[in-house]
Scaffold this active site. Sequence first.
Site, PDB file in Angstrom:
ATOM      1  N   ASP A   1     -45.487  11.578 -18.360  1.00 12.39           N
ATOM      2  CA  ASP A   1     -45.275  13.181 -18.171  1.00 12.39           C
ATOM      3  C   ASP A   1     -46.563  13.635 -19.195  1.00 12.39           C
ATOM      4  OD1 ASP A   1     -44.535  15.134 -18.777  1.00 12.39           O
ATOM      5  OD2 ASP A   1     -43.256  15.086 -20.769  1.00 12.39           O
TER       6      ASP A   1
ATOM      7  N   LYS B   1     -53.744  22.245 -20.425  1.00 13.46           N
ATOM      8  CA  LYS B   1     -52.935  22.796 -19.657  1.00 13.46           C
ATOM      9  C   LYS B   1     -53.121  24.388 -19.162  1.00 13.46           C
ATOM     10  CE  LYS B   1     -48.582  21.031 -17.546  1.00 13.46           C
ATOM     11  NZ  LYS B   1     -47.128  19.510 -18.091  1.00 13.46           N
TER      12      LYS B   1
ATOM     13  N   GLU C   1     -42.083  18.060 -12.708  1.00 12.42           N
ATOM     14  CA  GLU C   1     -40.986  18.099 -13.645  1.00 12.42           C
ATOM     15  C   GLU C   1     -39.721  18.422 -13.609  1.00 12.42           C
ATOM     16  OE1 GLU C   1     -43.281  20.140 -16.757  1.00 12.42           O
ATOM     17  OE2 GLU C   1     -45.051  19.535 -16.118  1.00 12.42           O
TER      18      GLU C   1
ATOM     19  N   ASP D   1     -35.900  24.038 -17.084  1.00 11.25           N
ATOM     20  CA  ASP D   1     -37.072  23.066 -18.393  1.00 11.25           C
ATOM     21  C   ASP D   1     -37.888  23.946 -18.744  1.00 11.25           C
ATOM     22  OD1 ASP D   1     -38.911  21.420 -18.526  1.00 11.25           O
ATOM     23  OD2 ASP D   1     -39.674  20.659 -16.417  1.00 11.25           O
TER      24      ASP D   1
END
Length: 477
Positions: free
Chosen positions: A9, A71, A176, A200
């Site tokens: 992850d 990210k 994810e 999420d």
Amino acid sequence: MDDLVIGIDLGTTNSCVSLYTEGKTKILENAFDGRITPSFIYFSPDGEIVIGEHGVKMSVHKPENGIYEMKRLVGRQFDDPELQKSLKYFPFKVTASPSNLPLVSVKQKSAICKKSPQELYTVLLKALKKYTEAKLEETINKAVITVPAYFNVAQKEVTLEAAKDAGFTVLKLLNEPTAAALVYYFENDTDKTHRSLVYDLGGGTFDVAVLEKRFENIQVLCVAGDTQLGGHDIDTCLLNYVYRILRTQYGYDPEASSDDKRRLRLKCEDAKKELSTVESTVITINGMVSKHPKIKISLTKDEFEAMTDHLFKKTIDILDECLRSSKISKRSIQEIILCGGSTRIPKIQKLVSDYFDGKQLNKFVNTSECVAEGAALQAAMLSTNRKQKIDELRIVNVLPLSIGTWGHSLCHDMSFLIKRGTKLPTSVTHVFVNTETDETTFTFDIYEGERLDLRKNRYLGTVLLTDVESAAPFQKK
């Protein structure tokens, strides 16, 4: 024996590595026995590169050399409005490359070191690989890596290239929310046909996905999200509140100091976490303002929820749009699964539950690890190592963003070739008419996005067709 395959992850705030072997999933600790590793890279002035929690601590004295939230930079142009918004709060410097890509600049050994987001990703993945190999005492070259469901093509390509540079063969990029759903389905017995929604909300991105399990198949029915919405933005609301107080009541502008900006963000993050369990907290600021050696800023849970309410409601709007656009009734959802560290906030849990008319939520014991565990399960399904033998579930995904091209040469309309939500893999046939009598080649640009104005979507590349039959000459009667 065939290689083991791990699940990674690769998060905005934290990263986590997991392995499924001999019938169980386990988190692989880093070199400091941490179950998660902050996605943080510190470039020390003497040339050392430090990853994770230790790097966070070292950056206290030189925050401009501590790089985080890569990210938010990945797969974006430097002049991207969302990227520019993030730069306002970073203590480190980001400049534009000749090709308009972001470059992070840090000073090491009296020289300026410039790193692209891909290179930073590679540094982080190399560290995770090193930690994993030390833990397992064997070489690990294969992995499944999770990405936000709403990542675009460019962001996925950067992730793949960085992993390759770090020494990984990526067997799959797994969404994810799908990873979280995998964990749920492996831990819980469900009916033969079962529909779930995954909400999420992580440190930097938000995803929502509806999945349907039918026997041994998992079908992703719809996805939506925002790659610039997460815990970072919640922290920023608190940060702006603190900035206003320091400016108006103490005559001090903290944005003038990269050191103060980083210190205040960490304090706001701590305050956010505290307000998930208590009704009020105090942000204490020492030694920042010369005539005020100690400043205390009180903050209640109600005040926190009021200043961040627009972000919380935005996630519900995205969730609602996802269901409505795919014509899925919320009454048909049997399970709501929460994952991502920001779902610990009570107000978010209440909003999600209220949207589903008070339905009980399924909350993972450790929301920061469930996505990595799902990646490990997918890795085991793709592995040929007998220690990783596992009952396989077939996952059918959907296209998160539409693909299209120019609809008309005289305007900028987007002609949608493949609509978002289409099951993958897919094929499509589109007829292009060549009206030129002497042309045997044909080019057209491909874009990704939902805007009717093609110029507001993301350019992916150009397709060149050769040996095209030319148009027949016009014959006058």
